[in-house]
Write a protein that holds these residues in place. Structure first.
Motif, PDB file in Angstrom:
ATOM      1  N   LEU A  69      38.074  49.914  34.601  1.00  0.00           N
ATOM      2  CA  LEU A  69      39.393  50.596  35.368  1.00  0.00           C
ATOM      3  C   LEU A  69      39.460  51.611  34.623  1.00  0.00           C
ATOM      4  CD1 LEU A  69      40.008  51.167  38.138  1.00  0.00           C
ATOM      5  CD2 LEU A  69      41.640  48.978  38.158  1.00  0.00           C
ATOM      6  N   ILE A  70      39.979  50.444  33.557  1.00  0.00           N
ATOM      7  CA  ILE A  70      41.690  50.930  32.390  1.00  0.00           C
ATOM      8  C   ILE A  70      40.606  52.002  31.638  1.00  0.00           C
ATOM      9  CG2 ILE A  70      42.970  50.463  31.129  1.00  0.00           C
ATOM     10  CD1 ILE A  70      42.901  47.826  31.976  1.00  0.00           C
ATOM     11  N   ASP A  71      39.182  51.816  31.594  1.00  0.00           N
ATOM     12  CA  ASP A  71      39.064  52.334  30.126  1.00  0.00           C
ATOM     13  C   ASP A  71      39.121  54.322  30.898  1.00  0.00           C
ATOM     14  OD1 ASP A  71      37.475  52.736  27.952  1.00  0.00           O
ATOM     15  OD2 ASP A  71      35.824  53.106  28.928  1.00  0.00           O
ATOM     16  N   MET A  72      38.762  53.967  32.458  1.00  0.00           N
ATOM     17  CA  MET A  72      38.177  55.451  32.914  1.00  0.00           C
ATOM     18  C   MET A  72      39.679  56.269  32.793  1.00  0.00           C
ATOM     19  SD  MET A  72      36.988  54.134  36.630  1.00  0.00           S
ATOM     20  CE  MET A  72      37.169  55.763  36.887  1.00  0.00           C
ATOM     21  N   GLY A  73      40.638  55.806  32.720  1.00  0.00           N
ATOM     22  CA  GLY A  73      42.045  56.606  32.315  1.00  0.00           C
ATOM     23  C   GLY A  73      42.000  57.028  31.316  1.00  0.00           C
ATOM     24  N   ARG A  74      41.808  55.848  30.226  1.00  0.00           N
ATOM     25  CA  ARG A  74      42.118  56.181  28.657  1.00  0.00           C
ATOM     26  C   ARG A  74      41.356  57.183  27.885  1.00  0.00           C
ATOM     27  NH1 ARG A  74      41.116  49.945  27.717  1.00  0.00           N
ATOM     28  NH2 ARG A  74      38.843  50.745  27.230  1.00  0.00           N
ATOM     29  N   THR A  75      40.046  57.277  28.797  1.00  0.00           N
ATOM     30  CA  THR A  75      39.024  58.441  28.824  1.00  0.00           C
ATOM     31  C   THR A  75      39.299  59.310  28.647  1.00  0.00           C
ATOM     32  OG1 THR A  75      37.013  56.360  28.738  1.00  0.00           O
ATOM     33  CG2 THR A  75      36.803  59.219  28.479  1.00  0.00           C
ATOM     34  N   VAL A  94      29.463  63.252  38.765  1.00  0.00           N
ATOM     35  CA  VAL A  94      30.397  62.381  39.211  1.00  0.00           C
ATOM     36  C   VAL A  94      30.672  61.802  40.631  1.00  0.00           C
ATOM     37  CG1 VAL A  94      33.053  63.219  39.809  1.00  0.00           C
ATOM     38  CG2 VAL A  94      31.723  64.319  38.070  1.00  0.00           C
ATOM     39  N   LEU A  95      29.514  63.208  41.348  1.00  0.00           N
ATOM     40  CA  LEU A  95      29.489  61.669  42.831  1.00  0.00           C
ATOM     41  C   LEU A  95      28.550  60.052  42.229  1.00  0.00           C
ATOM     42  CD1 LEU A  95      28.846  61.632  45.622  1.00  0.00           C
ATOM     43  CD2 LEU A  95      26.921  62.870  45.246  1.00  0.00           C
ATOM     44  N   ALA A  96      27.541  60.253  41.760  1.00  0.00           N
ATOM     45  CA  ALA A  96      27.348  58.997  41.413  1.00  0.00           C
ATOM     46  C   ALA A  96      27.778  57.952  40.364  1.00  0.00           C
ATOM     47  CB  ALA A  96      25.591  59.444  40.326  1.00  0.00           C
ATOM     48  N   LEU A  97      28.636  58.440  38.981  1.00  0.00           N
ATOM     49  CA  LEU A  97      29.253  58.137  38.502  1.00  0.00           C
ATOM     50  C   LEU A  97      30.856  56.801  39.345  1.00  0.00           C
ATOM     51  CD1 LEU A  97      29.033  60.629  35.610  1.00  0.00           C
ATOM     52  CD2 LEU A  97      28.092  57.935  35.617  1.00  0.00           C
ATOM     53  N   MET A  98      30.834  58.246  40.077  1.00  0.00           N
ATOM     54  CA  MET A  98      31.998  57.278  41.088  1.00  0.00           C
ATOM     55  C   MET A  98      31.837  56.284  42.751  1.00  0.00           C
ATOM     56  SD  MET A  98      35.553  58.157  40.376  1.00  0.00           S
ATOM     57  CE  MET A  98      36.928  57.156  41.198  1.00  0.00           C
ATOM     58  N   THR A  99      30.659  56.981  42.688  1.00  0.00           N
ATOM     59  CA  THR A  99      30.155  55.622  43.593  1.00  0.00           C
ATOM     60  C   THR A  99      29.645  54.406  43.213  1.00  0.00           C
ATOM     61  OG1 THR A  99      28.816  57.192  45.031  1.00  0.00           O
ATOM     62  CG2 THR A  99      28.359  55.078  44.819  1.00  0.00           C
ATOM     63  N   LYS A 100      29.309  54.493  41.519  1.00  0.00           N
ATOM     64  CA  LYS A 100      29.351  53.615  40.604  1.00  0.00           C
ATOM     65  C   LYS A 100      30.528  52.619  40.402  1.00  0.00           C
ATOM     66  CE  LYS A 100      26.976  51.579  36.479  1.00  0.00           C
ATOM     67  NZ  LYS A 100      26.839  51.746  34.780  1.00  0.00           N
ATOM     68  N   VAL A 101      32.018  52.976  39.931  1.00  0.00           N
ATOM     69  CA  VAL A 101      32.871  52.334  39.604  1.00  0.00           C
ATOM     70  C   VAL A 101      33.234  52.425  41.137  1.00  0.00           C
ATOM     71  CG1 VAL A 101      35.450  53.093  39.285  1.00  0.00           C
ATOM     72  CG2 VAL A 101      32.942  54.175  38.195  1.00  0.00           C
ATOM     73  N   VAL A 102      33.513  53.037  42.147  1.00  0.00           N
ATOM     74  CA  VAL A 102      34.126  52.283  43.068  1.00  0.00           C
ATOM     75  C   VAL A 102      33.789  51.098  43.895  1.00  0.00           C
ATOM     76  CG1 VAL A 102      34.849  52.454  45.314  1.00  0.00           C
ATOM     77  CG2 VAL A 102      35.164  54.373  43.840  1.00  0.00           C
ATOM     78  N   VAL A 118      32.430  56.607  23.069  1.00  0.00           N
ATOM     79  CA  VAL A 118      31.698  55.347  23.945  1.00  0.00           C
ATOM     80  C   VAL A 118      32.569  54.493  25.143  1.00  0.00           C
ATOM     81  CG1 VAL A 118      29.542  56.368  22.802  1.00  0.00           C
ATOM     82  CG2 VAL A 118      30.695  54.395  22.775  1.00  0.00           C
ATOM     83  N   GLY A 119      31.571  53.854  26.077  1.00  0.00           N
ATOM     84  CA  GLY A 119      32.286  53.280  26.403  1.00  0.00           C
ATOM     85  C   GLY A 119      32.779  51.957  25.691  1.00  0.00           C
ATOM     86  N   GLY A 120      33.948  51.008  26.238  1.00  0.00           N
ATOM     87  CA  GLY A 120      34.034  50.121  24.644  1.00  0.00           C
ATOM     88  C   GLY A 120      34.605  50.459  23.478  1.00  0.00           C
ATOM     89  N   GLY A 121      34.707  51.766  23.370  1.00  0.00           N
ATOM     90  CA  GLY A 121      35.498  52.076  22.158  1.00  0.00           C
ATOM     91  C   GLY A 121      37.294  51.140  21.387  1.00  0.00           C
ATOM     92  N   ALA A 122      37.861  51.165  23.312  1.00  0.00           N
ATOM     93  CA  ALA A 122      39.483  51.075  23.224  1.00  0.00           C
ATOM     94  C   ALA A 122      39.074  49.123  22.326  1.00  0.00           C
ATOM     95  CB  ALA A 122      40.097  50.511  24.672  1.00  0.00           C
ATOM     96  N   THR A 123      38.076  48.486  22.171  1.00  0.00           N
ATOM     97  CA  THR A 123      37.495  47.715  22.357  1.00  0.00           C
ATOM     98  C   THR A 123      37.927  47.707  20.582  1.00  0.00           C
ATOM     99  OG1 THR A 123      36.963  46.843  24.257  1.00  0.00           O
ATOM    100  CG2 THR A 123      36.821  44.945  23.043  1.00  0.00           C
ATOM    101  N   PHE A 145      37.138  60.389  32.956  1.00  0.00           N
ATOM    102  CA  PHE A 145      37.476  59.537  34.163  1.00  0.00           C
ATOM    103  C   PHE A 145      36.348  59.140  34.468  1.00  0.00           C
ATOM    104  CE2 PHE A 145      38.992  57.660  37.658  1.00  0.00           C
ATOM    105  CZ  PHE A 145      40.658  56.820  37.765  1.00  0.00           C
ATOM    106  N   THR A 146      35.226  59.950  34.870  1.00  0.00           N
ATOM    107  CA  THR A 146      34.230  59.307  35.416  1.00  0.00           C
ATOM    108  C   THR A 146      33.403  58.453  34.588  1.00  0.00           C
ATOM    109  OG1 THR A 146      32.811  61.405  36.572  1.00  0.00           O
ATOM    110  CG2 THR A 146      34.560  60.359  38.420  1.00  0.00           C
ATOM    111  N   SER A 147      32.352  59.757  33.822  1.00  0.00           N
ATOM    112  CA  SER A 147      31.647  59.168  32.688  1.00  0.00           C
ATOM    113  C   SER A 147      32.014  58.215  31.949  1.00  0.00           C
ATOM    114  CB  SER A 147      31.597  60.253  32.297  1.00  0.00           C
ATOM    115  OG  SER A 147      32.237  60.943  31.236  1.00  0.00           O
TER     116      SER A 147
END
Length: 463
Positions: free
Chosen positions: A418-424, A239-247, A387-392, A302-304
């Motif tokens: 940013l939106i995909d985090m909340g959607r997941t 979570v630390l690494a994933l959140m750092t990358k997002v922000v 996985v990321g991109g499923g919403a598209t 949210f982070t992943s």
């Protein structure tokens, strides 16, 4: 090069702090939220000192991502073994193959019903915020993404509902165990169910062989559970690494430009979460206690940005903290990662369709259009990859089914993460809601576990 060494040294210090917390035997929940906060602070600090999009940030995140991506890969590693042995074990334990139909039918029904409700929320929120496709400015990469989506539309248009259903069946279970297809998770669930039912038949007809099979599955379950606990103990570092990358990797200018859509999306996601809490309250679950127990899972989702990657943590929490039956937890977590995703396949496509509708002469509040959109969104929610991109992909299916231009999905690329985090997080919340309601309605919930104030995870998280 010096900046990279300094940044990585700071990141190593943060990891050391989290390790110290683990040694102090703090619960996994507390360590996850601590890592979330540290990731936000460290990521924001990188943005502040180096500026968005700088080479210093890119170089740092390349190494930080080793921890984040590595952790997500470990989670994916245990998904298929966990689902396989858990479902086979649950069927053998229940010794009633007829209950499988009830569990799967009820879980899928709840997922689809909440997806339909999420689509309605998306329609109302888009109209409330007066969102329109006209107001979005096209940049170079958005135009490129739109062109890619137009090309991809050709393959999507040829995909029928029948094709989606067929893709659930495990023609090659070994390939699906390797996760070779977006629908591999559901295929493994079906394969495991067949193995479980076959095992039951052997137990009834050949008791001596059946006893050996039961013992083998019991041992396999314990080994996989131990493996799951080992991987989940690494969650705070991931979570630390994933959140750092997002922000640190976000472009704040793009976010400000499309802030109205971002705010509308999160208001919609908040309403869906509220709907989930109301639904579990109807089956006798204390919604506040429920929310407190599932927050670490939602935080990781949210982070992943991976519904599939959250499956192990989802199942573990449902069984160990919510008291849901093992079979129900496995079915709902697996189904929820591939169909009926409330955020990615429910809210998001509906919002895009409402934004596009006025540009092609359709009244977005027309009852006929709303009913058609909700039906299309619900049916299209089958088989969306967790996985990321499923919403598209979900948006492509819905927009093409309604004969609408698909380029808008490409225009939102700058704020997609940013939106995909909340959607997941909402996708995973929907899966856990389905599992909780199903367990309560079928009488397979251990209310003592849910009502217990003791954090059962602590002894497992520090293993």
């Amino acid at each position: 090069m010096m900046y990279l060494i300094i940044n990585l040294a700071l990141f190593a210090l943060l990891i050391g702090f989290l390790f110290k917390q683990q040694k102090a035997e703090l619960t996994l929940s507390k360590r996850v939220f601590t890592s979330l906060g540290l990731g936000v602070i460290f990521g924001a600090g990188l943005q502040f000192f180096y500026g968005g999009g700088s080479k210093a940030i890119a170089d740092t995140l390349e190494y930080v991502n080793v921890v984040g991506a590595g952790y997500v890969s470990l989670l994916k590693m245990i998904i298929m073994p966990l689902i396989t042995v858990s479902i086979i074990g649950a069927i053998i334990k229940v010794k009633d193959s007829g209950s499988l139909g009830k569990i799967s039918g009820l879980s899928i029904g709840i997922l689809l019903a909440t997806t339909a409700a999420s689509a309605l929320i998306g329609i109302l929120i888009s109209n409330l915020f007066a969102l329109s496709a006209d107001g979005i400015v096209q940049g170079a990469r958005e135009i490129a993404r739109g062109e890619v989506l137009e090309t991809r539309l050709v393959s999507v248009e040829s995909l029928s509902f029948a094709d989606m259903i067929i893709s659930f069946f495990p023609g090659n279970p070994f390939a699906d165990l390797a996760g070779s297809r977006p629908t591999s998770t559901i295929a493994v669930v079906i394969f495991s169910a067949f193995i479980g039912v076959a095992g039951l038949t052997v137990i009834r007809t050949q008791p001596e062989l059946g006893q050996s099979f039961e013992k083998f599955i019991t041992v396999a379950q314990e080994v996989v559970r131990t493996l799951v606990r080992m991987v989940l103990s690494l969650t705070p570092y991931g979570v630390l690494a994933l959140m750092t990358k997002v922000v640190a990797g976000s472009n704040y200018d793009d976010i400000l430009e499309l802030i109205n859509f971002v705010v509308a999306s999160y208001v919609g996601l908040g309403l869906i979460l509220l709907m989930h809490l109301v639904l579990v309250a109807f089956v006798g679950v204390n919604p506040l206690r429920y929310l407190n127990k599932i927050l670490p899972v939602l935080t990781f989702a949210f982070t992943s940005r991976s519904s599939a990657g959250t499956i192990p943590l989802n199942i573990e929490t449902q069984v160990k903290k919510l008291g849901n039956g093992e079979g129900v937890a496995n079915f709902s977590a697996s189904f929820g990662a591939t169909m009926g995703q409330n955020g990615c396949a429910g809210l998001y496509p509906a919002m895009l369709a409402v934004m596009i509708a006025p540009t092609i002469g359709i009244n977005p509040l027309d009852p006929g259009f709303m009913a058609t959109l909700i039906a299309v969104v619900t049916i299209s929610s089958f088989g969306i990859a967790g996985v990321g991109g499923g919403a598209t992909f979900a948006a492509l299916i819905v927009l093409s089914a309604l004969d609408m231009p698909v380029a808008l999905a490409g225009l939102l690329i700058s704020i997609e993460p940013l939106i995909d985090m909340g959607r997941t997080a909402i996708n995973v919340s929907g899966a856990m809601t389905a599992g909780t309601i199903t367990s309560r309605l079928l009488g397979e919930a251990d209310k003592g576990i849910f009502d217990s104030e003791k954090d059962v995870e602590s002894k497992n998280a520090n293993a």
